[in-house]
Design a protein around this motif. Structure first.
Motif, short mmCIF file in Angstrom:
data_model
loop_
_atom_site.label_atom_id
_atom_site.label_comp_id
_atom_site.label_asym_id
_atom_site.label_seq_id
_atom_site.Cartn_x
_atom_site.Cartn_y
_atom_site.Cartn_z
N LEU A 74 76.30 40.00 -5.50
CA LEU A 74 77.34 40.72 -6.24
C LEU A 74 76.74 41.97 -6.89
CD1 LEU A 74 79.53 37.98 -7.95
CD2 LEU A 74 79.99 39.30 -5.89
N MET A 75 76.87 43.09 -6.20
CA MET A 75 76.44 44.38 -6.72
C MET A 75 77.71 45.15 -7.05
SD MET A 75 73.36 44.99 -3.97
CE MET A 75 74.29 44.26 -2.61
N ASP A 76 78.10 45.12 -8.32
CA ASP A 76 79.46 45.54 -8.66
C ASP A 76 79.52 46.56 -9.78
OD1 ASP A 76 78.63 43.80 -10.60
OD2 ASP A 76 80.30 42.40 -10.40
N GLY A 77 78.52 47.39 -9.91
CA GLY A 77 78.58 48.46 -10.89
C GLY A 77 77.55 49.53 -10.58
N LEU A 78 77.98 50.80 -10.60
CA LEU A 78 77.08 51.93 -10.46
C LEU A 78 77.65 53.07 -11.30
CD1 LEU A 78 74.57 53.20 -9.25
CD2 LEU A 78 75.90 53.81 -7.23
N GLN A 79 76.99 53.34 -12.41
CA GLN A 79 77.45 54.35 -13.36
C GLN A 79 76.45 55.49 -13.40
OE1 GLN A 79 77.65 50.68 -16.11
NE2 GLN A 79 78.77 52.26 -17.23
N VAL A 80 76.93 56.71 -13.57
CA VAL A 80 76.09 57.90 -13.51
C VAL A 80 76.03 58.55 -14.88
CG1 VAL A 80 75.77 60.16 -12.43
CG2 VAL A 80 76.69 58.25 -11.09
N SER A 81 74.83 58.94 -15.28
CA SER A 81 74.65 59.68 -16.53
C SER A 81 74.83 61.17 -16.24
CB SER A 81 73.25 59.43 -17.11
OG SER A 81 72.95 60.37 -18.13
N PRO A 82 75.77 61.83 -16.90
CA PRO A 82 76.02 63.24 -16.57
C PRO A 82 74.87 64.16 -16.94
CG PRO A 82 77.31 62.56 -18.49
CD PRO A 82 76.71 61.32 -17.92
N GLY A 83 74.03 63.74 -17.88
CA GLY A 83 72.92 64.59 -18.30
C GLY A 83 71.55 64.04 -17.97
N ASP A 84 71.50 63.00 -17.12
CA ASP A 84 70.22 62.36 -16.77
C ASP A 84 69.47 61.88 -18.02
OD1 ASP A 84 70.69 62.71 -14.11
OD2 ASP A 84 69.43 64.48 -13.88
N THR A 85 70.23 61.42 -18.99
CA THR A 85 69.61 60.92 -20.22
C THR A 85 69.95 59.44 -20.43
OG1 THR A 85 71.54 61.72 -21.46
CG2 THR A 85 69.62 63.18 -21.34
N GLY A 86 70.24 58.74 -19.34
CA GLY A 86 70.67 57.36 -19.45
C GLY A 86 69.65 56.46 -20.11
N LEU A 87 68.37 56.61 -19.79
CA LEU A 87 67.36 55.73 -20.38
C LEU A 87 67.26 55.95 -21.88
CD1 LEU A 87 64.30 55.60 -17.94
CD2 LEU A 87 65.97 53.82 -18.43
N ALA A 88 67.43 57.20 -22.31
CA ALA A 88 67.27 57.51 -23.73
C ALA A 88 68.55 57.24 -24.52
CB ALA A 88 66.85 58.97 -23.89
N SER A 89 69.71 57.57 -23.95
CA SER A 89 70.94 57.52 -24.74
C SER A 89 71.97 56.53 -24.22
CB SER A 89 71.58 58.91 -24.78
OG SER A 89 72.02 59.30 -23.47
N GLY A 90 71.79 56.05 -22.99
CA GLY A 90 72.76 55.13 -22.41
C GLY A 90 74.10 55.77 -22.12
N ASP A 91 74.13 57.08 -21.88
CA ASP A 91 75.40 57.80 -21.70
C ASP A 91 75.92 57.72 -20.27
OD1 ASP A 91 73.43 59.41 -20.57
OD2 ASP A 91 74.40 61.29 -21.15
N TYR A 92 75.96 56.52 -19.74
CA TYR A 92 76.47 56.34 -18.39
C TYR A 92 77.99 56.37 -18.39
CZ TYR A 92 71.69 54.65 -17.78
OH TYR A 92 70.32 54.52 -17.78
N GLY A 93 78.56 57.01 -17.38
CA GLY A 93 80.01 57.09 -17.27
C GLY A 93 80.60 55.82 -16.69
N PRO A 94 81.88 55.86 -16.31
CA PRO A 94 82.52 54.68 -15.71
C PRO A 94 81.93 54.39 -14.33
CG PRO A 94 83.95 56.59 -15.54
CD PRO A 94 82.81 57.01 -16.40
N SER A 95 82.02 53.16 -13.91
CA SER A 95 81.49 52.79 -12.60
C SER A 95 82.26 53.50 -11.51
CB SER A 95 81.57 51.28 -12.38
OG SER A 95 81.06 50.94 -11.11
N ILE A 96 81.53 54.01 -10.52
CA ILE A 96 82.18 54.68 -9.40
C ILE A 96 82.37 53.74 -8.22
CG2 ILE A 96 81.34 56.95 -10.09
CD1 ILE A 96 79.21 56.77 -7.94
N VAL A 97 81.91 52.49 -8.34
CA VAL A 97 82.11 51.52 -7.27
C VAL A 97 82.87 50.32 -7.80
CG1 VAL A 97 79.96 52.23 -6.13
CG2 VAL A 97 79.96 50.22 -7.61
#
Length: 869
Positions: free
Chosen positions: A369-392
């Motif tokens: 079950l691979m059921d989430g892929l969210q993209v960080s618009p500023g490539d700061t996901g590790l630092a800020s967790g600013d991932y958007g909604p899942s695209i899958v």
């Protein structure tokens, strides 16, 4: 890894230096691939004086086993008996006695006395470090060594083990191997759920590497972006480095070169390394892996074919950690929770986990079950967790049928959640500073099929080794990714450069059939433009002869949803090109390659077709987007929803007494099933009022999800193997006919437009990587030596030749990845391009010399391949 880099020898370096970027690029397409996201993966075979060479292993085929029929292992001669077999199994910690003699998922050993050929000494893999030259000194870069060796897989307890037997799998030394977690602590009346927390049998979480040092299949990974300039010849290595090799990375399009230095640390008197790694899994700037808090919790896990996979039995808990009454637990006369061996069930750890990088967040809710892929618009996901909604929505798999409710000549309906999730184990997990690796083992009757994901900062590689019995047509195997409604809005491939809208309205011309053949009649319908035309000309009805009825016709009928690739949309079958999905929340560019271990791969490729379906009314049986699939594996889905009159919470089906009963509908469709009249779609009718699309579904609309909508396919794309001959290696323990595939996926920010050529062609034009061989006098030096790195790190390709580095590639199997499968590109093609460019420049003499070395290299590679495992 199946792919990565084109490996050449020093001759290739000389060619690059001689020809320059323009000549090197002669004859290549004009659009250069983007390289910033690419990893570089080296193999031990590229370091012949550091490696002990190839592994040499062997295992006799096992005795075909089906324990419910009889104990064949008891009668098997020694070489054919399973290493995991227990002649007289004893009660386990919960009092359960295994009727399958403990012969569940396990590794079988090699039956040769040694794993490598004597005479070669290997360096310690733990001593290897990666460096770049920053203009004034060597600095460490994120660098990961993953040892990789031959495993022999078996699960004789599985209901299809009599066919699957033992299979060879060349894979990694893992940090944790989930299939070993089959036991638990003793029952505690004060804490009954303690028996639900899995522990490894025998206390060992993973098998150690059986090879004491570097071998040819071991891998070293770093990011191409971390390479630097060439170090001067008089550059001094860091203190504590005893030896080094220079790695030259060459872009075959531009001729640009960058450099990384693989160095070997000495040891201190206490055995510790003088130079430790600067980057680990804990401080990786690129990728992190985190198992869920309840990932080790045993849950009920069983395929709808109950004995496929066949895990050991015991008590299980609910996902919240409470004992599951009736599944290994009961309440006694006092109301206390006690064990109930009579209701023990198959169980496996939940194995949920999350992978995070600066670019994306990837979600596992189970092994398949691979059921989430969210993209960080500023490539700061590790630092800020600013991932958007899942695209899958999720990754999906189907065998025999696309959707539930059909009837086919073979088998039933298999999917990733109930079937494959309930018959699999987690083979292993490994996290490091450059990549995370996770491998799953088992998929119903494909007992020893494996699937591996390799995560990098902006790329995911999905590797599949399909080992399965013959599967007839109607309807083969599907592997696909269902996207999230409203989060991706366009689909591109080389045949659709302008793209197609992703809106839940089918844009294919033909190929999405629903057929019925039986004694009651014949019917053919098609949920595509061809079907629309037929129904329009036939009074709104599909073509039919007799009175065909899926619901009243039994096993004497064949009916269901079947797919044929639309060549006007996806191109010819067997030609797997890049695909791209794009939208405001993120974009993916993906590329497949399929390889079979025998010459039959040509025929297999012809029945491997691209798959695409954008139809929000097509319910394929699993998923949660646009709306949730409420009755798994059923064609009878609740059609209503409403607000609970007491709680006010929306639910489906509509609760009794709901003030209003609403009809569930397909996303971007009316309640009667007719599509919205959307502009910029093929179904748009300018004679009618234009309508606005539905907003993206809201999964928080109710505890069940956005129940206003049905589950449907949104920009679903992948592969369809219309039929499969045997790919289970015919009871042999070496690959002879298995089907192996890889999908490379680049994760990008949203609203990219068509960038498929930039990100989907790197597979065709891989980076060329050369490891400089030792120069004369460059022997290994003692700890603390201050000589130039390795005494064999020339500053330029020309210097490499002058230092005596000319000659055939240093790797015994150059051009092949460690598995022996074709790499991305082939040395012969690069050689031909270089020779063509040289000949046009008048370099005939040098071209002939290159031809000689190339022929010798190919001969040696073939000889080396013949010595492989």
């Amino acid at each position: 890894m199946y792919r990565r880099l084109l490996v050449g020898g020093t001759v290739s370096l000389v060619l690059v230096a001689s020809l320059g970027p323009r000549a090197l690029a002669a004859g290549l397409p004009a659009t250069p691939p983007v390289r910033t996201y690419e990893p570089v993966v080296l193999s031990g075979s590229q370091f012949p004086d550091w490696s002990a060479g190839p592994e040499v292993t062997a295992r006799a085929p096992g005795m075909p086993t089906n324990y419910p029929t009889g104990d064949a292992q008891a009668l098997a001669p020694g070489p054919m008996r399973s290493d995991c077999y227990q002649a007289h199994p004893q009660p386990d910690v919960n009092g359960w006695v295994d009727p399958d003699h403990g012969d569940h998922s396990c590794y079988q050993s090699s039956q040769l006395p040694a794993r490598t050929v004597p005479g070669r000494t290997a360096v310690d893999t733990g001593s290897l470090r990666g460096y770049r030259w920053d203009g004034s000194r060597f600095v460490q870069i994120p660098f990961q060594v993953d040892t990789k060796w031959v495993h022999y897989l078996s699960n004789n307890a599985s209901g299809f083990a009599f066919y699957s037997g033992i299979d060879q799998e060349t894979t990694y030394t893992f940090d944790r191997e989930g299939f070993r977690f089959t036991t638990n602590r003793p029952f505690d009346p004060a804490n009954p759920s303690i028996v639900c927390w899995s522990q490894p049998a025998g206390g060992r979480p993973a098998a150690p590497d059986p090879n004491p040092g570097l071998i040819d299949t071991d891998e070293m990974a770093f990011m191409a972006r971390d390479a630097g300039t060439a170090a001067p010849r008089n550059a001094r290595p860091p203190h504590g480095i005893v030896e080094a090799r220079r790695v030259t990375i060459i872009d075959p399009i531009t001729g640009a070169q960058t450099f990384v230095y693989v160095m070997r640390s000495g040891r201190e008197h206490d055995g510790s390394y003088t130079v430790g790694p600067a980057f680990t899994a804990a401080n990786s700037p690129y990728v992190r892996y985190q198992r869920d808090a309840n990932a080790d919790l045993f849950g009920f896990s069983q395929s709808s074919y109950s004995d496929y996979g066949n895990a050991p039995k015991g008590p299980v808990c609910n996902p919240d950690g409470t004992p599951a009454i009736g599944r290994g637990f009961r309440r006694d006369a006092t109301g206390a929770v006690v064990l109930d061996p009579s209701t023990f069930v198959q169980r496996r750890p939940l194995d949920g986990a999350t992978v995070t990088t600066p670019r994306y967040r990837f979600r596992y809710d189970g092994r398949w079950l691979m059921d989430g892929l969210q993209v960080s618009p500023g490539d700061t996901g590790l630092a800020s967790g600013d991932y958007g909604p899942s695209i899958v929505d999720r990754w999906k798999a189907r065998a025999f049928q696309q959707s539930p409710g059909g009837q086919t000549p073979c088998c039933g309906y298999e999917e990733e959640q109930t079937n494959w999730g309930g018959s699999s184990q987690l083979l292993g997990e490994k996290a490091g500073p450059v990549r995370v690796i996770r491998e799953t083992w088992g998929a119903d009757s494909a007992t020893n099929a494996t699937r591996t994901e390799v995560f990098y900062a902006e790329e995911v590689d999905y590797l599949s080794d399909l080992r399965v019995h013959p599967i007839p047509p109607l309807d083969g195997i599907y592997v696909q990714r269902d996207m999230a409604a409203g989060r991706v809005t366009h689909y591109y491939n080389p045949y659709l450069p302008a793209g197609a809208p992703v809106d839940g309205l089918n844009d294919e011309a033909y190929g999405n059939f629903h057929a019925h053949v039986g004694p009651d009649g014949v019917a053919v319908d098609s949920q595509d433009r061809a079907g629309d035309t037929v129904r329009s000309a036939n009074g709104g009805k599909p073509l039919a002869v007799g009175s065909p009825n899926d619901g009243s016709c039994g096993s004497e009928c064949i009916h269901g949803d079947f797919d044929v690739s639309d060549t006007t949309f996806s191109g010819p079958p067997g030609l797997l090109q890049w695909e791209e999905v794009d939208g405001p929340a993120g974009a993916l560019v993906e590329r497949w390659t399929v390889h079979q271990a025998t010459a039959g791969g040509v025929a297999e490729a012809l029945v491997t077709q691209p798959y695409y379906r954008d139809d929000s009314c097509f319910d394929d049986g699993t998923g949660a987007d646009p709306g949730p699939k409420l009755r798994l594996r059923s064609s009878q889905e609740p059609s209503t929803w409403g607000y609970d009159p007491v709680t006010g919470v929306p639910a489906s089906p509509a609760p009794p007494g709901a003030p209003t009963v609403y009809q569930r509908r397909c996303w971007n469709h009316h309640a009667d099933g007719s599509p919205y009249n959307l502009k910029a779609t093929l179904k748009y009718d300018p004679g009618k009022p234009a309508e606005a699309p539905d907003p993206p579904p809201d999964p928080s609309f109710s505890p069940q999800g956005d129940i206003r909508y049905y589950q449907g396919d949104i920009g679903t794309h992948g592969l369809h193997l219309t039929l499969v001959g045997d790919s289970d290696n015919a009871q042999l323990t070496v690959p002879v006919d298995e089907i192996d595939s890889q999908q490379t996926q680049v994760v990008l920010h949203g609203n990219q437009g068509n960038v498929g050529e930039q990100y989907g062609r790197a597979f065709d034009r891989p980076l060329i990587v050369v490891v400089a061989p030792p120069a004369p006098g460059g022997s290994r030096t003692g700890a603390g030596s201050r000589s130039a790195p390795g005494g064999a790190v020339p500053a330029s390709p020309a210097a490499a030749a002058a230092a005596g580095g000319g000659g055939p590639p240093s790797s015994a199997r150059a051009g092949l990845p460690p598995s022996g499968r074709p790499a991305r590109g082939a040395p012969a093609s690069a050689l031909a391009m270089a020779m063509s460019a040289m000949a046009s420049a008048g370099g005939l003499g040098l071209a002939l010399a290159v031809l000689f070395w190339g022929a010798l290299a190919v001969r040696r590679r073939r000889a080396g391949a013949g010595r492989g495992p």
